[in-house]
Design an enzyme around this catalytic site. Structure first.
Site, PDB file in Angstrom:
ATOM      1  N   HIS A 314      44.956  33.229  35.034  1.00  0.00           N
ATOM      2  CA  HIS A 314      46.103  33.586  34.183  1.00  0.00           C
ATOM      3  C   HIS A 314      45.652  34.657  33.194  1.00  0.00           C
ATOM      4  CE1 HIS A 314      49.554  33.200  31.522  1.00  0.00           C
ATOM      5  NE2 HIS A 314      50.150  32.568  32.523  1.00  0.00           N
ATOM      6  N   ASP A 372      51.779  27.231  38.709  1.00  0.00           N
ATOM      7  CA  ASP A 372      52.250  27.385  40.090  1.00  0.00           C
ATOM      8  C   ASP A 372      51.453  26.557  41.074  1.00  0.00           C
ATOM      9  OD1 ASP A 372      52.639  30.490  38.820  1.00  0.00           O
ATOM     10  OD2 ASP A 372      54.337  29.437  39.714  1.00  0.00           O
TER      11      ASP A 372
HETATM   12  C1  SDX Z   1      52.595  33.201  36.360  1.00  0.00           C
HETATM   13  O1  SDX Z   1      52.118  35.990  32.336  1.00  0.00           O
HETATM   14  C2  SDX Z   1      52.589  34.813  32.436  1.00  0.00           C
HETATM   15  O2  SDX Z   1      52.763  34.095  31.485  1.00  0.00           O
HETATM   16  C3  SDX Z   1      52.944  34.395  33.851  1.00  0.00           C
HETATM   17  C4  SDX Z   1      53.429  32.957  34.017  1.00  0.00           C
HETATM   18  C5  SDX Z   1      54.748  32.726  33.326  1.00  0.00           C
HETATM   19  O3  SDX Z   1      55.039  31.565  33.030  1.00  0.00           O
HETATM   20  O4  SDX Z   1      55.516  33.712  33.173  1.00  0.00           O
HETATM   21  O5  SDX Z   1      52.471  32.057  33.502  1.00  0.00           O
HETATM   22  C6  SDX Z   1      53.648  32.624  35.501  1.00  0.00           C
HETATM   23  O6  SDX Z   1      52.765  34.279  36.843  1.00  0.00           O
HETATM   24  C7  SDX Z   1      51.294  32.450  36.542  1.00  0.00           C
HETATM   25  C8  SDX Z   1      50.241  33.259  37.365  1.00  0.00           C
HETATM   26  C9  SDX Z   1      50.608  33.075  38.835  1.00  0.00           C
HETATM   27  N1  SDX Z   1      49.788  33.991  39.689  1.00  0.00           N
HETATM   28  C10 SDX Z   1      48.854  33.501  40.506  1.00  0.00           C
HETATM   29  O7  SDX Z   1      48.500  32.319  40.571  1.00  0.00           O
HETATM   30  C11 SDX Z   1      48.259  34.556  41.429  1.00  0.00           C
HETATM   31  C12 SDX Z   1      46.739  34.420  41.450  1.00  0.00           C
HETATM   32  N2  SDX Z   1      46.224  34.798  40.125  1.00  0.00           N
HETATM   33  C13 SDX Z   1      45.859  36.154  39.924  1.00  0.00           C
HETATM   34  O8  SDX Z   1      46.388  37.130  40.721  1.00  0.00           O
HETATM   35  C14 SDX Z   1      45.514  36.508  38.487  1.00  0.00           C
HETATM   36  O9  SDX Z   1      44.771  35.480  37.986  1.00  0.00           O
HETATM   37  C15 SDX Z   1      46.656  36.823  37.534  1.00  0.00           C
HETATM   38  C16 SDX Z   1      47.548  37.891  38.081  1.00  0.00           C
HETATM   39  C17 SDX Z   1      47.453  35.595  37.271  1.00  0.00           C
HETATM   40  C18 SDX Z   1      46.021  37.311  36.242  1.00  0.00           C
HETATM   41  O10 SDX Z   1      45.393  38.493  36.520  1.00  0.00           O
HETATM   42  P1  SDX Z   1      44.629  39.316  35.364  1.00  0.00           P
HETATM   43  O11 SDX Z   1      44.743  38.675  34.043  1.00  0.00           O
HETATM   44  O12 SDX Z   1      45.061  40.739  35.478  1.00  0.00           O
HETATM   45  O13 SDX Z   1      43.152  39.114  35.717  1.00  0.00           O
HETATM   46  P2  SDX Z   1      42.372  40.040  36.710  1.00  0.00           P
HETATM   47  O14 SDX Z   1      43.202  40.286  37.921  1.00  0.00           O
HETATM   48  O15 SDX Z   1      41.848  41.205  35.930  1.00  0.00           O
HETATM   49  O16 SDX Z   1      41.180  39.061  37.140  1.00  0.00           O
HETATM   50  C19 SDX Z   1      40.043  38.915  36.311  1.00  0.00           C
HETATM   51  C20 SDX Z   1      38.931  38.604  37.287  1.00  0.00           C
HETATM   52  C21 SDX Z   1      38.876  39.596  38.457  1.00  0.00           C
HETATM   53  O17 SDX Z   1      37.517  39.662  38.881  1.00  0.00           O
HETATM   54  P3  SDX Z   1      36.668  41.000  38.398  1.00  0.00           P
HETATM   55  O18 SDX Z   1      37.447  42.233  38.852  1.00  0.00           O
HETATM   56  O19 SDX Z   1      36.609  40.891  36.861  1.00  0.00           O
HETATM   57  O20 SDX Z   1      35.339  40.851  39.061  1.00  0.00           O
HETATM   58  O21 SDX Z   1      39.166  37.308  37.883  1.00  0.00           O
HETATM   59  C22 SDX Z   1      39.362  37.467  39.281  1.00  0.00           C
HETATM   60  C23 SDX Z   1      39.662  38.930  39.548  1.00  0.00           C
HETATM   61  O22 SDX Z   1      39.215  39.301  40.824  1.00  0.00           O
HETATM   62  N3  SDX Z   1      40.507  36.614  39.627  1.00  0.00           N
HETATM   63  C24 SDX Z   1      40.560  35.827  40.701  1.00  0.00           C
HETATM   64  C25 SDX Z   1      41.812  35.189  40.622  1.00  0.00           C
HETATM   65  N4  SDX Z   1      42.462  35.621  39.538  1.00  0.00           N
HETATM   66  C26 SDX Z   1      41.653  36.510  38.928  1.00  0.00           C
HETATM   67  N5  SDX Z   1      39.686  35.605  41.714  1.00  0.00           N
HETATM   68  C27 SDX Z   1      40.082  34.714  42.658  1.00  0.00           C
HETATM   69  N6  SDX Z   1      41.268  34.043  42.641  1.00  0.00           N
HETATM   70  C28 SDX Z   1      42.152  34.267  41.641  1.00  0.00           C
HETATM   71  N7  SDX Z   1      43.325  33.614  41.627  1.00  0.00           N
END
Ligand code: SDX
Length: 437
Positions: A314, A372
């Site tokens: 998140h 989720d």
């Molecule tokens: C919702 O914003 C909100 O409040 C949203 C929400 C709401 O109520 O409105 O809470 C609802 O959207 C919840 C989130 C649902 N999405 C997912 O579950 C999809 C999977 N999660 C990711 O795609 C990700 O965690 C996000 C999109 C939720 C957050 O992404 P960020 O904050 O932009 O973080 P990032 O992509 O920069 O990741 C940071 C690191 C990265 O590694 P590095 O590049 O630093 O090496 O963490 C890794 C990412 O690769 N990472 C993951 C991961 N999520 C982040 N690695 C594996 N699995 C994951 N799920």
């Protein structure tokens, strides 16, 4: 821990130099949470922009609605902890709280519920709108279109300068989203549309519009209705998330309120946002059994593999999403009620959660299950098809979208949102006739 005695908003100044320019900027402290550096005059003072794609360090507005403390897993709606609202309140009371800023008295609650129930039907011509879709259209494609189509009706609630019309549009949206989502579901499965019933509560009405058929009486299961009402509370608002920011930006141009909420529905559909519950369930089904989990954990950690564990991570919560804890509890209750407590998907989910929470990569990157992760399993157990999960999220989040939209319109400092850019394209050059290319 949350400082419950936090002081009233204050302002100090900060300063920094850019090149040979010394810049002094106001620093504003809110009631809770990080201060903000007000850079509104930075460009006029220095000729430079700030740069923050994805808005990881940017506050886009001032708001009094929802507060999130991502490090301590805290979520407040108008100051009330989500755990208390979910356990002790109901969804329409939460809608009132988000819109008006206070919990309703018994009389205010009765009046609000009465007014919402009187707006649950949609214009009959709108119901005919659905006939134009393929039966296998994704419910979110139908919902984006039908919410947008509301702007073709209800012209008595689109003068956003008029407070009564703003509230009327907000209430119509809260009241009609469940009806439109149920219409999308019934159309997809080829069953006749079921009208809302005014003697049912919000969640029971939605369940009946989805699952009743004209040939027999439909009995709402109170455990399911309570679970769904809580799921709606948990999803109602969440500060300046992607879809709420979309609604605010669309609304900042003075656009039709129904069209602004349709823009929020479109943004919520993405798998990185509200589409994650559908994606999380598909991921669990793809993993299939506990023995396959290590392979998927390895893929999630592999920089060359775009695969991510859906339902994990998140932007704000770098601790457990407080909604996920409540969702997990509700999930077990629904699975017990539906006789699916041994659902293999839940077994995979529980094992995946345990492995992920003890894995160095997830610990270092602070990736915890988000709302989720469990909502998909719960909704599937309640009989909803995976394709309807995000539509249910949209039904709930409409409460937050309209509250945030209304707050933005009523903010005296509000102006159209118009970000700038870092330009790295071609410098000016002259047109080249085709014969010389
Ligand atoms: C919702 O914003 C909100 O409040 C949203 C929400 C709401 O109520 O409105 O809470 C609802 O959207 C919840 C989130 C649902 N999405 C997912 O579950 C999809 C999977 N999660 C990711 O795609 C990700 O965690 C996000 C999109 C939720 C957050 O992404 P960020 O904050 O932009 O973080 P990032 O992509 O920069 O990741 C940071 C690191 C990265 O590694 P590095 O590049 O630093 O090496 O963490 C890794 C990412 O690769 N990472 C993951 C991961 N999520 C982040 N690695 C594996 N699995 C994951 N799920």
């Amino acid at each position: 821990m949350l400082d419950a005695t936090a002081s009233a908003p204050t302002s100090t100044t900060g300063s920094f130099t850019i090149g040979d320019k010394f810049v002094s900027v106001p620093v504003r402290q809110g009631t809770l949470g990080p201060s903000v550096v007000d850079i509104g005059k930075l460009y006029s003072q220095t000729g430079v922009f700030t740069y923050d794609p994805g808005f990881t360090s940017t506050a886009s507005c001032e708001s009094k609605i929802t507060y999130i403390d991502g490090d301590n897993g805290i979520l407040l709606y108008r100051g009330y902890p989500i755990e208390q609202l979910a356990e002790k309140g109901d969804f329409l009371e939460t809608c009132y709280l988000l819109l008006y800023g206070e919990l309703p008295t018994a009389a205010q609650r009765a009046d609000f519920n009465y007014r919402i129930r009187r707006h649950t039907m949609v214009h009959e011509q709108l119901a005919r709108f659905f006939q134009g879709f393929r039966r296998d259209a994704h419910p979110m494609s139908v919902l984006v279109a039908s919410v947008g189509a509301l702007s073709a009706f209800y012209h008595d609630a689109t003068d956003i300068s008029e407070p009564h019309q703003r509230m009327l549009a907000s209430m119509r949206l809260i009241a009609k989203l469940p009806t439109l989502a149920a219409l999308a579901y019934k159309y997809a499965i080829g069953q006749p549309f079921i009208y809302p019933k005014n003697d049912l509560d919000y969640a029971s009405n939605f369940l009946r519009m989805c699952y009743a058929v004209p040939c027999e009486e439909y009995e709402v299961n109170p455990v399911m209705a309570r679970a769904l009402d809580q799921i709606f509370i948990l999803h109602a608002d969440h500060e300046q998330n992607a879809s709420t920011s979309t609604v605010r930006l669309a609304g900042s141009s003075g656009a039709n309120p129904f069209a602004c909420i349709a823009a929020g529905v479109a943004c919520l559909w993405g798998p990185a946002h509200g589409g994650a519950n559908e994606a999380a369930l598909k991921m669990l089904e793809e993993i299939g059994t506990v023995k396959n989990i290590p392979k998927y954990i390895a893929r999630a950690k592999d920089k060359n593999d775009p695969f991510r564990l859906m339902g994990f991570g998140h932007r704000v919560y770098k601790n457990y999403d407080p909604r996920a804890k409540i969702m997990q509890k509700r999930c077990h209750e629904v699975l017990n009620e539906t006789g699916r407590k041994d659902d293999p998907l839940l077994e995979v989910a529980m094992e995946l959660e345990q492995i992920a929470l003890s894995d160095e990569y997830f610990i270092e990157k602070k990736l915890y299950p988000n709302i989720d992760f469990y909502s998909g399993i719960t909704l599937k157990a309640m009989g909803f098809p995976t394709s309807m999960f995000t539509a249910l999220f949209a039904v709930a989040r409409t409460a937050g979208w309209v509250a945030q939209w209304k707050e933005m319109i009523e903010d005296p400092s509000q102006k159209i949102g118009r970000p700038r850019q870092l330009y790295t394209g071609a410098k000016q050059r002259d047109y080249v006739p085709i014969a010389q290319r």
